[in-house]
Design a protein around this motif. Structure first.
Motif, PDB file in Angstrom:
ATOM      1  N   MET A   1       1.802   2.118  -3.464  1.00 37.70           N
ATOM      2  CA  MET A   1       0.660   2.677  -4.204  1.00 37.70           C
ATOM      3  C   MET A   1       0.396   4.121  -3.795  1.00 37.70           C
ATOM      4  O   MET A   1       0.066   4.975  -4.632  1.00 37.70           O
TER       5      MET A   1
ATOM      6  N   VAL B   1      -3.832  -1.111  -4.737  1.00 34.87           N
ATOM      7  CA  VAL B   1      -4.600   0.131  -4.909  1.00 34.87           C
ATOM      8  C   VAL B   1      -5.834   0.101  -4.005  1.00 34.87           C
ATOM      9  O   VAL B   1      -6.177   1.104  -3.361  1.00 34.87           O
TER      10      VAL B   1
ATOM     11  N   MET C   1      -4.884   0.878  -0.508  1.00 34.98           N
ATOM     12  CA  MET C   1      -4.667   2.309  -0.383  1.00 34.98           C
ATOM     13  C   MET C   1      -6.000   3.028  -0.225  1.00 34.98           C
ATOM     14  O   MET C   1      -6.145   3.933   0.604  1.00 34.98           O
TER      15      MET C   1
ATOM     16  N   SER D   1     -13.024   9.370  -8.802  1.00 38.01           N
ATOM     17  CA  SER D   1     -13.112   9.208 -10.261  1.00 38.01           C
ATOM     18  C   SER D   1     -11.801   8.681 -10.817  1.00 38.01           C
ATOM     19  O   SER D   1     -11.773   7.788 -11.667  1.00 38.01           O
ATOM     20  N   ILE D   2     -10.716   9.249 -10.326  1.00 41.62           N
ATOM     21  CA  ILE D   2      -9.400   8.849 -10.825  1.00 41.62           C
ATOM     22  C   ILE D   2      -9.123   7.389 -10.472  1.00 41.62           C
ATOM     23  O   ILE D   2      -8.755   6.587 -11.330  1.00 41.62           O
ATOM     24  N   LEU D   3      -9.317   7.041  -9.202  1.00 41.71           N
ATOM     25  CA  LEU D   3      -8.974   5.680  -8.789  1.00 41.71           C
ATOM     26  C   LEU D   3      -9.909   4.648  -9.415  1.00 41.71           C
ATOM     27  O   LEU D   3      -9.494   3.532  -9.716  1.00 41.71           O
TER      28      LEU D   3
ATOM     29  N   VAL E   1     -14.931  15.090 -13.714  1.00 44.91           N
ATOM     30  CA  VAL E   1     -14.283  16.090 -12.858  1.00 44.91           C
ATOM     31  C   VAL E   1     -14.587  17.514 -13.307  1.00 44.91           C
ATOM     32  O   VAL E   1     -14.693  18.445 -12.487  1.00 44.91           O
TER      33      VAL E   1
ATOM     34  N   PHE F   1       0.445   7.501  -6.100  1.00 44.88           N
ATOM     35  CA  PHE F   1      -0.662   8.460  -6.059  1.00 44.88           C
ATOM     36  C   PHE F   1      -0.138   9.869  -5.795  1.00 44.88           C
ATOM     37  O   PHE F   1      -0.476  10.828  -6.498  1.00 44.88           O
TER      38      PHE F   1
ATOM     39  N   ARG G   1     -13.091  13.772  -6.725  1.00 43.31           N
ATOM     40  CA  ARG G   1     -12.119  13.742  -7.822  1.00 43.31           C
ATOM     41  C   ARG G   1     -11.249  12.489  -7.728  1.00 43.31           C
ATOM     42  O   ARG G   1     -11.052  11.763  -8.688  1.00 43.31           O
ATOM     43  N   THR G   2     -10.739  12.258  -6.513  1.00 39.18           N
ATOM     44  CA  THR G   2      -9.888  11.098  -6.292  1.00 39.18           C
ATOM     45  C   THR G   2     -10.628   9.818  -6.636  1.00 39.18           C
ATOM     46  O   THR G   2     -10.062   8.904  -7.249  1.00 39.18           O
TER      47      THR G   2
ATOM     48  N   ARG H   1       0.840  -1.201   0.000  1.00 39.25           N
ATOM     49  CA  ARG H   1       0.000   0.000   0.000  1.00 39.25           C
ATOM     50  C   ARG H   1       0.874   1.250   0.000  1.00 39.25           C
ATOM     51  O   ARG H   1       0.539   2.262  -0.615  1.00 39.25           O
TER      52      ARG H   1
ATOM     53  N   THR I   1      -4.610  10.008 -13.647  1.00 43.79           N
ATOM     54  CA  THR I   1      -5.055   8.657 -13.989  1.00 43.79           C
ATOM     55  C   THR I   1      -4.002   7.950 -14.831  1.00 43.79           C
ATOM     56  O   THR I   1      -3.632   6.807 -14.567  1.00 43.79           O
TER      57      THR I   1
ATOM     58  N   LEU J   1      -4.575  11.702   2.131  1.00 44.43           N
ATOM     59  CA  LEU J   1      -3.975  11.482   0.815  1.00 44.43           C
ATOM     60  C   LEU J   1      -4.716  12.254  -0.274  1.00 44.43           C
ATOM     61  O   LEU J   1      -4.126  12.759  -1.222  1.00 44.43           O
ATOM     62  N   ASP J   2      -6.035  12.334  -0.124  1.00 49.12           N
ATOM     63  CA  ASP J   2      -6.807  12.944  -1.194  1.00 49.12           C
ATOM     64  C   ASP J   2      -7.097  14.417  -0.937  1.00 49.12           C
ATOM     65  O   ASP J   2      -7.935  14.998  -1.604  1.00 49.12           O
ATOM     66  N   GLY J   3      -6.430  15.019   0.020  1.00 46.18           N
ATOM     67  CA  GLY J   3      -6.621  16.455   0.253  1.00 46.18           C
ATOM     68  C   GLY J   3      -7.681  16.776   1.283  1.00 46.18           C
ATOM     69  O   GLY J   3      -7.675  17.848   1.857  1.00 46.18           O
TER      70      GLY J   3
ATOM     71  N   ALA K   1     -11.100   4.832 -12.391  1.00 46.54           N
ATOM     72  CA  ALA K   1     -10.582   4.640 -13.747  1.00 46.54           C
ATOM     73  C   ALA K   1      -9.299   3.807 -13.714  1.00 46.54           C
ATOM     74  O   ALA K   1      -9.106   2.894 -14.529  1.00 46.54           O
ATOM     75  N   VAL K   2      -8.438   4.098 -12.759  1.00 49.22           N
ATOM     76  CA  VAL K   2      -7.175   3.352 -12.632  1.00 49.22           C
ATOM     77  C   VAL K   2      -7.471   1.870 -12.379  1.00 49.22           C
ATOM     78  O   VAL K   2      -6.919   0.995 -13.054  1.00 49.22           O
TER      79      VAL K   2
ATOM     80  N   ARG L   1     -12.200   5.919 -21.402  1.00 50.07           N
ATOM     81  CA  ARG L   1     -12.060   5.926 -19.950  1.00 50.07           C
ATOM     82  C   ARG L   1     -11.429   7.230 -19.470  1.00 50.07           C
ATOM     83  O   ARG L   1     -11.863   7.825 -18.488  1.00 50.07           O
TER      84      ARG L   1
END
Lengths: 576, 458
Positions: free
Chosen positions: A127, B243, B246, B212-214, A196, A131, B209-210, A124, A212, B199-201, B216-217, A188
């Protein structure tokens, strides 16, 4: 200057074979129905050679390197970017030189090069680091209008934000994933943008796409799907973009440039000849020199020189910061020898020149360089024999205020000859002797040769280390110890060029002439280039490359090119 | 949803007074009334390298009335919190491949052997240990719903790279799975940020936002892995799992009312990290000198993390079995390993080093005593396990290991005693500890080295 041209200048009559190799390969590939190195109608029955038969052409031989055993591609696991590769890649992709991967946990792998694809950490913590790095890189890349404009490649005001986002995803995505994006990949990423954008602004949405991409497998891993090989159901052939990534990470430790991606798009990386042509261009780029310098630092374990500290009371000539200068001396020497000098492994081990600036010259007691810049200094063969007689490596292979002949001998035996003896029995307490008054270091190690329990292994090590006793614990020459002349003579055993030597220079010349040293150096490059420790299934590939290395006069740049000319570079085994 | 406060809103306690140390009772968060949260014990591992001079370690006296050895003098005033043990052997090191230093590291918390493998240990070439470590099992049991299942902090690690390998069986204590080392954290500032910032603010917008990103990842890993051969599929799936781990940290409440500690400017001073170059005997003073300061910061943060319920399991690792660091503040110029045997065994130096590590352990216990939770010190609901990979460094002996526990895990352990076992396998101690935390098995690690839970802890 192209390698071939430089070689032609240097080697005169030997220039022909290099060019012949390229021409013969081009002909052979034209005749072999564009299937690269795969020989059609191969013998697959019992007792025959493996799927790739030895070369059939004369002159320069078949496609690529002449093979006398079956170089069979094995399973090639997806390789994740190492910390060094991550840093170089984001530098080339985004112009970001902040080296974010320094915060990542260290690689786990067991080879010297930290890039073994079979030993990966999935913690973790790692990861989170990916990030955090992605977040910081994206913030810097989109934080200022000029940066953002450069990144986008379009103007959202003129063409509209959504259209520009699409252009960005396609264009930047292709560079980041090292190939054109598939439709679902584009969708994607645009999906992230679309999710966003409403609650934020355009730069933030673009940053989200970037974050991403930087965590996606297509960026972090070099995934090789390959394509089936009709006449070889157990193999896959890498596609042109996958070969492009192999080339750029092998030669530059970083992502393909635009020229390489174009060649891949034109499908001109399908044969060994095509690969050779592109590799030759890439070898002339300064990034190849940087990557080679990094390789040598790992292979010859010289990374610690820059942080060396020595006791100033015992060694008044040791000024603070000397470690940094010595590290530069060795790095410049190796770089010059490979790219501007003769280019051979022999030169790395036996050259009688080095590089110094004024402060180093003062340390060494040599007249000559007068400024901060480094200049070439001729020392003569009695004084110097390649990088191993430079103070940096020798000071590193010492123990504080004393030399350490066992460590120095072990370095030669293990890292130059790839033939390390087993470690001492774990029940044995290893205590380096304190030299008694009037006793030289060599004399104090007498038990190693006198005691039959020790001699078996130590005869492989100690004599090699004693050869360097004419250099003290900070790597400076000395002729006397404890009032006696230093004896640096010995015998090299357990190689294919055994025999006596009088001093370090003669030892290194003998080492350089051994087949073991050649194969060892090739093994290092193979492990580094292919991201795997050498195991029995790799032995044929290593032997093939070693034979080629000898054939080409131990030329290092040509060896690097030869790594791309064996079948495992273009093919891999199916992994169900 | 509760958020961990970000750095910008550092709380300074009632009346604007900065929270220095000791941590005051008023600053410990009042959690939602939950018997679970206040009675769940904590588990902490404390590692120091290379065993010790046993004649100055071993207590004297009886089980309930004893004096500590002279090298443990800083702990004499705290002995009522200690459960000191003699007579346990690292039997698991009788098998497997590798030098005793490496086999000891590998077996200490896993109870498992090192197999043959590619890592040179100067006693054979080993692979990583074949088991998951005890702290990870306990973390699953008691800490899985918190922001961090466990924390691994290290100081001056690795103390040297061996054969150019930074992570290897000789310096790895914690395993998330057989063969899978867990990287420790080394940078106090990074540890602080990881613990006390999100971690995400931390804002809702950033959280969305985070996500959406994760999402997609994760989608990319799933989709791509389905197209790959077995080896690569496993790789991408393991990455995807990382992931997801996390992400758990993003959605867990992280001590919402917890006061972020003010650790001062020291947090950003050079710290005692590791050496990735050099080989045996490579002295690196720039990494050795900050060891005391770095250790204090790490211990402070581990205590805060426990007090704030950010985790209930942690490891504090000082260097590693190579023990290639020096102790300039003690006037010891040679490396720890040098005093173990490289230049002849030096009992006096080894005892001094042990005394220093004991003083750090005492500091740690003092901090755990200062935090009050429901009318009792945090130490009372904690079990601290001080481990090392050898008993006698000069001979690499691994019998009669110098091991001790501290704290009482809410009364499940009865400290203030000295226990003498007659050559029991230390696997049995690992069994007893797992039982303390409600894991009911009577084996741990390699079963052949287990005879049942070690008696006498209660």
């Amino acid at each position: 200057m192209l390698t071939a041209q430089r070689n032609a200048k240097r080697r005169g009559a030997h220039a022909a074979p290099v060019l012949t190799l390229l021409l013969a390969s081009a002909l052979a590939s034209a005749l072999a129905a564009c299937n690269g190195g795969v020989s059609s109608g191969g013998q697959s029955g019992a007792g025959g050679p493996g799927p790739f038969s030895p070369g059939t052409g004369g002159g320069g031989g078949s496609d690529g390197v002449v093979q006398s055993c079956a170089v069979t591609p094995g399973i090639a696991p997806a390789r994740r970017l190492t910390r060094a590769e991550y840093n170089a890649t984001v530098r080339d992709l985004l112009g970001d030189t902040s080296r974010p991967a320094q915060a990542f946990p260290a690689e786990i792998g067991s080879t010297t090069f930290g890039n073994d694809a079979r030993a990966l950490d999935f913690s973790r913590l790692l990861m989170e680091q990916y990030f955090i790095a992605a977040q910081a890189l994206a913030a810097r890349a989109t934080g200022d209008a000029t940066q953002l404009a450069g990144l986008l490649g379009c103007d959202p005001v003129t063409v509209g934000e959504d259209a520009c986002a699409a252009t960005f995803v396609q264009g930047f995505g292709r560079r980041a994933y090292r190939r054109p994006l598939a439709v679902d990949e584009t969708e994607r990423l645009l999906g992230v943008y679309g999710a966003v954008r409403p609650a934020s602004d355009f730069p933030t949405a673009i940053a989200a796409v970037l974050r991403t991409i930087l965590q996606a497998p297509q960026f972090l891993y070099r995934v090789e799907l390959g394509a089936p090989v009709p006449e070889r159901p157990s193999l896959l052939k890498l596609d042109h973009f996958e070969v492009a990534s192999r080339l750029s990470y092998l030669l530059w430790g970083s992502m393909p440039d635009e020229a390489l991606l174009s060649v891949a798009a034109e499908q001109r990386l399908g044969t060994k000849a095509e690969v050779m042509a592109e590799a030759t261009r890439m070898l002339a780029d300064p990034k190849a020199r940087e990557l080679t310098a990094y390789f040598h630092e790992l292979a010859f374990k010289t990374g610690g020189i820059r942080s060396l500290t020595k006791d100033a009371a015992t060694f008044p000539s040791w000024a603070p910061g000397l470690g940094g200068l010595l590290a530069q001396e060795t790095a410049r020497f190796l770089d010059h020898a490979v790219w501007e000098g003769g280019g051979s492994l022999t030169e790395l081990l036996t050259a009688s020149y080095t590089f110094m600036n004024r402060d180093l010259a003062t340390f060494y007691g040599i007249a000559g360089p007068t400024g901060d810049g480094f200049e070439r200094v001729e020392l003569g063969p009695a004084r110097a024999s390649g990088f191993m007689t430079q103070a940096g490596p020798l000071a590193l292979l010492s123990s504080g205020t004393l030399t350490n002949p066992v460590r120095r001998g072990y370095f030669v035996r293990s890292d130059l000859l790839c033939d390390p003896p087993p470690p001492p029995p774990s029940t044995l307490m290893v205590v380096p002797p304190e030299p008694l008054p009037g006793q030289t270091t060599r004399e104090s190690f007498a038990q190693h040769s006198q005691d039959s329990a020790c001699a078996g292994c130590h005869q492989l090590l100690d004599p090699l280390g004693f050869a360097f006793e004419s250099f003290d614990a900070v790597g400076l020459p000395r002729a006397m110890e404890q009032g006696k002349p230093i004896d640096t003579s010995g015998t090299l055993v357990n190689t294919d060029a055994d025999g006596p030597f009088q001093n370090a220079s003669e030892l290194l010349q003998r080492v350089a002439s051994t087949e073991r040293a050649r194969t060892c150096y090739v093994k290092h490059w193979y492990e580094f280039g292919y991201g795997r420790g050498v195991s029995p299934e790799d032995q044929c590939a290593v032997d093939t490359l070693a034979a080629e290395f000898e054939r080409i006069g131990l030329q290092v740049p040509e060896l690097i090119l030869a790594l791309t000319q064996i079948d495992p570079f273009l093919y891999k085994a199916v992994d169900p | 949803m509760n958020r961990v406060l970000d750095r910008r809103t550092l709380l300074r306690g009632a009346g604007g007074i900065a929270i220095g140390l000791p941590l005051l009772e008023a600053m410990v968060p009042l959690r939602r009334a939950s018997a679970q949260a206040t009675s769940t014990p904590r588990f902490i591992v404390y590692y120091s390298p290379g065993g010790t001079e046993m004649s100055t370690w071993r207590p004297s006296g009886t089980e309930t009335s004893f004096s500590l050895g002279t090298s443990l003098s800083p702990l004499e005033r705290l002995k009522q919190h200690l459960l000191v043990m003699n007579g346990l052997n690292l039997d698991v090191t009788s098998q497997g491949v590798g030098h005793p230093h490496a086999k000891g590291m590998g077996g200490l918390l896993t109870g498992e052997i090192l197999p043959a493998g590619p890592y040179e240990t100067c006693g054979g070439k080993s692979g990583f240990a074949l088991g998951r470590s005890l702290d990870q099992f306990i973390g699953d049991k008691i800490s899985a719903d918190l922001k961090f299942k466990s924390l691994e902090l290290a100081i001056r690690w690795p103390s040297v790279s061996l054969f150019n390998q930074t992570v290897h069986p000789g310096n790895t204590l914690i395993y998330s799975a057989p063969g899978q080392p867990v990287p420790p954290q080394l940078n106090p500032r990074a540890v602080f940020d990881r613990l006390f910032t999100s971690l995400d603010g931390g804002t809702d917008a950033e959280r969305v936002r985070t996500q959406s990103i994760l999402d997609a990842v994760k989608g990319e890993y799933s989709l791509l892995s389905s197209k790959l051969g077995a080896t690569d599929r496993r790789t991408l799936e393991a990455h995807l799992e990382g992931v997801r781990e996390m992400e758990k940290g993003l959605t867990q409440p992280g001590g919402a009312a917890c006061a972020v500690p003010d650790l001062g400017p020291e947090l950003d001073l050079p710290y005692a990290g590791g050496t990735s170059e050099g080989g045996d005997g490579f002295v690196d003073l720039s990494n050795d000198e900050p060891m005391p300061r770095t250790g204090k910061l790490m211990m402070d943060m581990l205590v805060h993390a426990m007090a704030c319920d950010l985790t209930r399991v942690g490891t504090l690792q000082w260097a590693d079995s190579s023990a290639n660091n020096t102790f300039p503040w003690l006037g010891l110029q040679d490396t720890h390993h040098g005093y173990q045997h490289d230049r002849g065994y030096r009992a006096d130096a080894i005892s001094s080093i042990q005394t220093w590590y004991a003083s750090q352990f005492a500091y740690f216990l003092d901090k755990l005593l200062e935090v009050q939770e429901n009318g009792q010190p945090l130490l009372d609901s904690t079990l601290v396990f001080w481990v090392t990979e050898l008993s006698r460094p000069e001979s690499h002996d691994q019998h009669d290991m110098p091991l001790m526990l501290a704290g009482s895990a809410n009364g499940r352990v009865r400290p203030g005693r000295w226990l003498n076992f007659q050559g029991r396998s230390h696997n049995d101690l690992l069994v007893a500890i797992q039982n303390v935390f409600g894991i009911d098995s009577n084996t741990f690690g390699r079963a052949e080295f287990c005879t049942g839970a070690l008696p006498g802890l209660t």
